[in-house]
Design a protein around this motif. Structure first.
Motif, PDB file in Angstrom:
ATOM      1  N   ALA A   1      15.390 -35.349  63.606  1.00 57.14           N
ATOM      2  CA  ALA A   1      16.418 -34.748  62.779  1.00 57.14           C
ATOM      3  C   ALA A   1      16.772 -33.352  63.287  1.00 57.14           C
ATOM      4  CB  ALA A   1      16.073 -34.867  61.438  1.00 57.14           C
ATOM      5  N   LYS A   2      15.486 -32.548  63.671  1.00 53.52           N
ATOM      6  CA  LYS A   2      15.417 -31.371  64.057  1.00 53.52           C
ATOM      7  C   LYS A   2      16.116 -31.338  65.604  1.00 53.52           C
ATOM      8  CE  LYS A   2      14.407 -27.942  62.506  1.00 53.52           C
ATOM      9  NZ  LYS A   2      15.379 -26.775  61.818  1.00 53.52           N
ATOM     10  N   GLN A   3      15.845 -32.429  66.549  1.00 57.30           N
ATOM     11  CA  GLN A   3      16.384 -32.217  67.663  1.00 57.30           C
ATOM     12  C   GLN A   3      17.976 -32.855  68.040  1.00 57.30           C
ATOM     13  OE1 GLN A   3      13.556 -34.862  69.751  1.00 57.30           O
ATOM     14  NE2 GLN A   3      12.281 -33.016  70.254  1.00 57.30           N
ATOM     15  N   THR A   4      18.367 -33.546  67.013  1.00 61.34           N
ATOM     16  CA  THR A   4      19.769 -34.097  67.105  1.00 61.34           C
ATOM     17  C   THR A   4      20.974 -33.594  66.202  1.00 61.34           C
ATOM     18  OG1 THR A   4      19.089 -35.954  65.696  1.00 61.34           O
ATOM     19  CG2 THR A   4      18.700 -36.280  68.193  1.00 61.34           C
ATOM     20  N   ILE A   5      20.397 -32.933  65.259  1.00 61.30           N
ATOM     21  CA  ILE A   5      21.146 -32.591  64.067  1.00 61.30           C
ATOM     22  C   ILE A   5      21.220 -31.205  63.919  1.00 61.30           C
ATOM     23  CG2 ILE A   5      21.687 -32.444  61.731  1.00 61.30           C
ATOM     24  CD1 ILE A   5      20.351 -35.194  61.354  1.00 61.30           C
ATOM     25  N   PRO A   6      22.592 -30.484  64.367  1.00 62.52           N
ATOM     26  CA  PRO A   6      22.786 -28.835  64.449  1.00 62.52           C
ATOM     27  C   PRO A   6      22.791 -28.521  62.847  1.00 62.52           C
ATOM     28  CG  PRO A   6      24.884 -30.345  64.886  1.00 62.52           C
ATOM     29  CD  PRO A   6      23.803 -31.214  64.786  1.00 62.52           C
ATOM     30  N   HIS A   7      21.699 -28.056  62.482  1.00 61.78           N
ATOM     31  CA  HIS A   7      21.507 -27.478  61.055  1.00 61.78           C
ATOM     32  C   HIS A   7      22.166 -26.255  60.581  1.00 61.78           C
ATOM     33  CE1 HIS A   7      18.358 -30.653  60.911  1.00 61.78           C
ATOM     34  NE2 HIS A   7      17.978 -30.051  59.739  1.00 61.78           N
TER      35      HIS A   7
ATOM     36  N   HIS B   1      26.083 -29.870  60.778  1.00 63.36           N
ATOM     37  CA  HIS B   1      27.416 -29.004  61.068  1.00 63.36           C
ATOM     38  C   HIS B   1      28.445 -29.961  61.863  1.00 63.36           C
ATOM     39  CE1 HIS B   1      29.729 -25.540  60.970  1.00 63.36           C
ATOM     40  NE2 HIS B   1      29.056 -24.642  61.433  1.00 63.36           N
ATOM     41  N   ARG B   2      28.029 -31.161  62.250  1.00 66.50           N
ATOM     42  CA  ARG B   2      28.877 -32.064  62.899  1.00 66.50           C
ATOM     43  C   ARG B   2      29.610 -32.742  61.769  1.00 66.50           C
ATOM     44  NH1 ARG B   2      24.518 -36.134  65.448  1.00 66.50           N
ATOM     45  NH2 ARG B   2      23.954 -35.816  63.239  1.00 66.50           N
ATOM     46  N   ALA B   3      29.203 -32.921  60.648  1.00 64.14           N
ATOM     47  CA  ALA B   3      30.142 -33.512  59.554  1.00 64.14           C
ATOM     48  C   ALA B   3      30.673 -32.780  58.493  1.00 64.14           C
ATOM     49  CB  ALA B   3      28.887 -34.593  58.732  1.00 64.14           C
ATOM     50  N   ILE B   4      29.853 -31.322  58.499  1.00 58.00           N
ATOM     51  CA  ILE B   4      30.062 -30.647  57.091  1.00 58.00           C
ATOM     52  C   ILE B   4      30.626 -29.101  57.704  1.00 58.00           C
ATOM     53  CG2 ILE B   4      29.399 -29.327  55.016  1.00 58.00           C
ATOM     54  CD1 ILE B   4      27.630 -32.143  54.640  1.00 58.00           C
ATOM     55  N   ASP B   5      31.707 -28.630  57.524  1.00 58.35           N
ATOM     56  CA  ASP B   5      31.866 -27.262  58.214  1.00 58.35           C
ATOM     57  C   ASP B   5      31.246 -26.098  56.952  1.00 58.35           C
ATOM     58  OD1 ASP B   5      33.467 -27.965  59.992  1.00 58.35           O
ATOM     59  OD2 ASP B   5      35.372 -28.256  58.615  1.00 58.35           O
TER      60      ASP B   5
ATOM     61  N   SER C   1      28.355 -38.687  55.688  1.00 58.87           N
ATOM     62  CA  SER C   1      27.246 -38.747  57.015  1.00 58.87           C
ATOM     63  C   SER C   1      28.024 -38.835  58.291  1.00 58.87           C
ATOM     64  CB  SER C   1      26.219 -39.902  56.783  1.00 58.87           C
ATOM     65  OG  SER C   1      26.850 -41.216  56.935  1.00 58.87           O
ATOM     66  N   PHE C   2      27.429 -38.220  59.275  1.00 60.56           N
ATOM     67  CA  PHE C   2      28.074 -38.260  60.709  1.00 60.56           C
ATOM     68  C   PHE C   2      27.575 -39.739  61.414  1.00 60.56           C
ATOM     69  CE2 PHE C   2      27.937 -37.560  65.091  1.00 60.56           C
ATOM     70  CZ  PHE C   2      29.227 -36.896  65.329  1.00 60.56           C
ATOM     71  N   GLN C   3      28.568 -40.505  61.805  1.00 60.84           N
ATOM     72  CA  GLN C   3      28.218 -41.741  62.524  1.00 60.84           C
ATOM     73  C   GLN C   3      28.818 -41.816  63.595  1.00 60.84           C
ATOM     74  OE1 GLN C   3      25.989 -43.740  61.112  1.00 60.84           O
ATOM     75  NE2 GLN C   3      25.736 -42.668  59.177  1.00 60.84           N
ATOM     76  N   GLY C   4      28.630 -41.023  64.627  1.00 67.18           N
ATOM     77  CA  GLY C   4      29.018 -41.050  66.075  1.00 67.18           C
ATOM     78  C   GLY C   4      30.601 -41.087  66.008  1.00 67.18           C
ATOM     79  N   ASP C   5      31.426 -41.881  66.209  1.00 71.09           N
ATOM     80  CA  ASP C   5      32.949 -41.655  66.216  1.00 71.09           C
ATOM     81  C   ASP C   5      33.344 -41.841  64.801  1.00 71.09           C
ATOM     82  OD1 ASP C   5      32.761 -41.542  69.014  1.00 71.09           O
ATOM     83  OD2 ASP C   5      33.247 -43.448  69.293  1.00 71.09           O
ATOM     84  N   GLU C   6      32.844 -42.131  63.701  1.00 77.26           N
ATOM     85  CA  GLU C   6      33.384 -41.976  62.417  1.00 77.26           C
ATOM     86  C   GLU C   6      32.419 -41.162  61.583  1.00 77.26           C
ATOM     87  OE1 GLU C   6      34.547 -46.719  61.836  1.00 77.26           O
ATOM     88  OE2 GLU C   6      32.489 -46.174  61.824  1.00 77.26           O
ATOM     89  N   LEU C   7      33.084 -40.813  60.391  1.00 75.88           N
ATOM     90  CA  LEU C   7      32.483 -40.017  59.406  1.00 75.88           C
ATOM     91  C   LEU C   7      32.540 -40.974  58.092  1.00 75.88           C
ATOM     92  CD1 LEU C   7      31.469 -36.990  58.707  1.00 75.88           C
ATOM     93  CD2 LEU C   7      33.755 -36.654  57.928  1.00 75.88           C
TER      94      LEU C   7
ATOM     95  N   PRO D   1      20.295 -40.598  57.825  1.00 76.89           N
ATOM     96  CA  PRO D   1      21.693 -40.262  58.379  1.00 76.89           C
ATOM     97  C   PRO D   1      22.407 -39.372  57.358  1.00 76.89           C
ATOM     98  CG  PRO D   1      22.016 -42.427  57.453  1.00 76.89           C
ATOM     99  CD  PRO D   1      20.472 -42.065  57.208  1.00 76.89           C
ATOM    100  N   GLN D   2      21.643 -38.921  56.217  1.00 72.47           N
ATOM    101  CA  GLN D   2      22.241 -38.201  55.297  1.00 72.47           C
ATOM    102  C   GLN D   2      22.842 -36.653  56.090  1.00 72.47           C
ATOM    103  OE1 GLN D   2      19.828 -37.312  52.126  1.00 72.47           O
ATOM    104  NE2 GLN D   2      19.429 -39.402  51.820  1.00 72.47           N
ATOM    105  N   ALA D   3      23.682 -36.283  55.480  1.00 70.59           N
ATOM    106  CA  ALA D   3      24.431 -34.831  56.223  1.00 70.59           C
ATOM    107  C   ALA D   3      23.964 -33.621  55.126  1.00 70.59           C
ATOM    108  CB  ALA D   3      25.830 -34.801  56.089  1.00 70.59           C
TER     109      ALA D   3
END
Length: 441
Positions: free
Chosen positions: A234-240, A414-418, A293-299, A379-381
């Motif tokens: 989570a910390k390596q791949t999700i921009p918090h 931040h990939r899924a939520i502004d 939740s952020f799912q690659g090419d889909e939200l 995979p929660q956001a």
């Protein structure tokens, strides 16, 4: 034909488990639904039920064995009319990989993303690749006959340098088991062409590596391993992104007291956490852009608020879920939460009670923590971290006064939520807590 009983995948993320306890022994008759063993998964200790009826012919993996791969044969079951001794002999040798007879192992199974509806059943977990810790090949005596020994006994014998041909087995049909090997002395075996590997040196409980401090090494349980893996990911791949608001709790605490008086006859006592679960769920209803939740090419946009609530269990952190929390009453949320928390601490949660969730809540206020940033549970956001309510100077109706104030911090993917959407959610949460009648309608 005898039926092999294999290590089951009791959760979608389970790749291996610990066979904590056998509740049957060779010669016992079982029927479908009977509890045969307790297995420690990556989340909890769960009961393993029989799916067929028959007689336990042999136990292939001793209780207490750790790191047993999903798909490994752990016992043999003789069907009605079959010879139990013959069924025991049909057990695969220890040098076979899990599910070897059914084909090559498939790639490692990946956990599926959370969905709006909980999965009623999970696909069987695929067999993970061999990690090099399997038992050595089945040994043979001087006549070339295979020596019957459990995989765990073979592994221990190899580590201790013990020749299995010198031992007499105490297991079914003379099978050598863990106790036989542990009671033998290394070095008693006759000389062989190749020397037995030396036992691995025990870690000294005196020097803590580079830290130069006394220590005692402790094995990680399956839950702790999964926590470490998922939170590192989570910390390596999700921009918090972190957003904090101060919430005045006086009105919420007053409402809680009034509701508890009215619910006393029903045996229901609301906690502050129960009201915060409801407040987060209602805030997600008001700001659905954060229930994603952020799912690659889909939200994925969820239409229900399933709140995962962090609970500290003896084995590690686990998050049972209050499903559809936005539409449930406070009394129902409180009752469900007490039941789930109790099961979590006893290690009795079922997979559907902790798998999924669309957002999380972590409350460390009871420990006096004032404010903290929580790590998102993929995979929660988003996850909401709440601290302790405390008396602080606060502006009340334009004048400086003293109020009970709690700091709440939202961690957002931040990939899924502004940032603006996250700020709206935090403001909606604050308003619901400060005007709590919105939690009972």
């Amino acid at each position: 034909m005898p039926t092999p009983i294999k290590m089951p995948a009791l959760s979608p993320t389970m790749e291996e488990g610990t066979l904590a306890k056998w509740l049957v022994k060779p010669g016992d008759t079982v029927s479908a639904g009977d509890i045969m063993a307790e297995i420690e998964t990556d989340k909890a200790t769960m009961e393993f039920e029989a799916v067929d009826e028959g007689t336990i012919a042999s136990i292939e993996v001793e209780e207490g064995a750790e790191g047993v791969k999903v798909g490994t044969v752990i016992a043999m079951l003789a069907e009605e009319g079959e010879d139990v001794e013959e069924a025991a002999k049909a057990a695969p040798s220890g040098d076979e990989k899990p599910d070897e007879k059914q084909g090559a192992a498939e790639p490692e199974a990946k956990s599926e993303p959370a969905k709006a509806e909980p999965r009623e059943s999970a696909e069987p977990a695929r067999v993970a690749e061999d990690d090099g810790t399997k038992a050595p090949a089945a040994p043979k005596d001087d006549s070339g006959a295979r020596i019957k020994a459990s995989p765990l006994a073979r592994r221990i014998a190899e580590q201790k340098g013990i020749d299995l041909s010198t031992l007499t087995g105490s297991g079914p049909n003379g099978r050598i088991v863990k106790a036989d090997v542990e009671g033998a002395k290394p070095g008693a075996a006759p000389a062989k062409d190749t020397a037995a590997p030396a036992p691995a040196p025990a870690k000294a409980a005196t020097q803590g590596g580079d830290l130069d401090a006394p220590y005692e090494a402790q094995k990680l349980n399956n839950v702790r391993k999964v926590i470490a893996k998922r939170l590192t990911e989570a910390k390596q791949t999700i921009p918090h992104i972190y957003l904090t608001v101060d919430v005045r709790l006086d009105a919420l605490l007053k409402l809680r007291g009034e509701l508890n008086k009215s619910l006393e006859a029903d045996g229901v006592k609301l906690s502050v956490n129960d009201l915060l679960i409801k407040a987060l769920a209602r805030a997600l209803q008001r700001v659905p852009a954060c229930n994603v939740s952020f799912q690659g090419d889909e939200l994925y946009q969820y239409t229900r608020e399933d709140i995962s609530v962090a609970v500290a269990a003896p084995s590690g952190l686990i998050t049972p879920i209050i499903r559809d929390a936005g539409r449930k009453g406070l009394a129902q949320i409180s009752t469900e939460m007490k039941e789930l928390a109790g099961k979590a601490k006893d290690g009795k949660l079922q997979p559907h009670e902790y798998q999924g969730g669309t957002a999380s809540l972590s409350n460390l206020g009871m420990f006096g923590t004032k404010q903290f940033d929580a790590v998102i549970n993929p995979p929660q956001a988003m996850i909401l971290a709440v601290g302790a309510g405390e008396q602080r100077p606060h502006v009340i109706d334009g004048a400086l006064g003293v109020a009970t104030v709690m700091s709440a911090t939202g961690s957002f993917d931040h990939r899924a939520i502004d940032g603006a959407d996250g700020a709206q959610l935090m403001e909606a949460f604050r308003q619901l807590c400060e005007n709590p009648m919105g939690l009972v309608v």
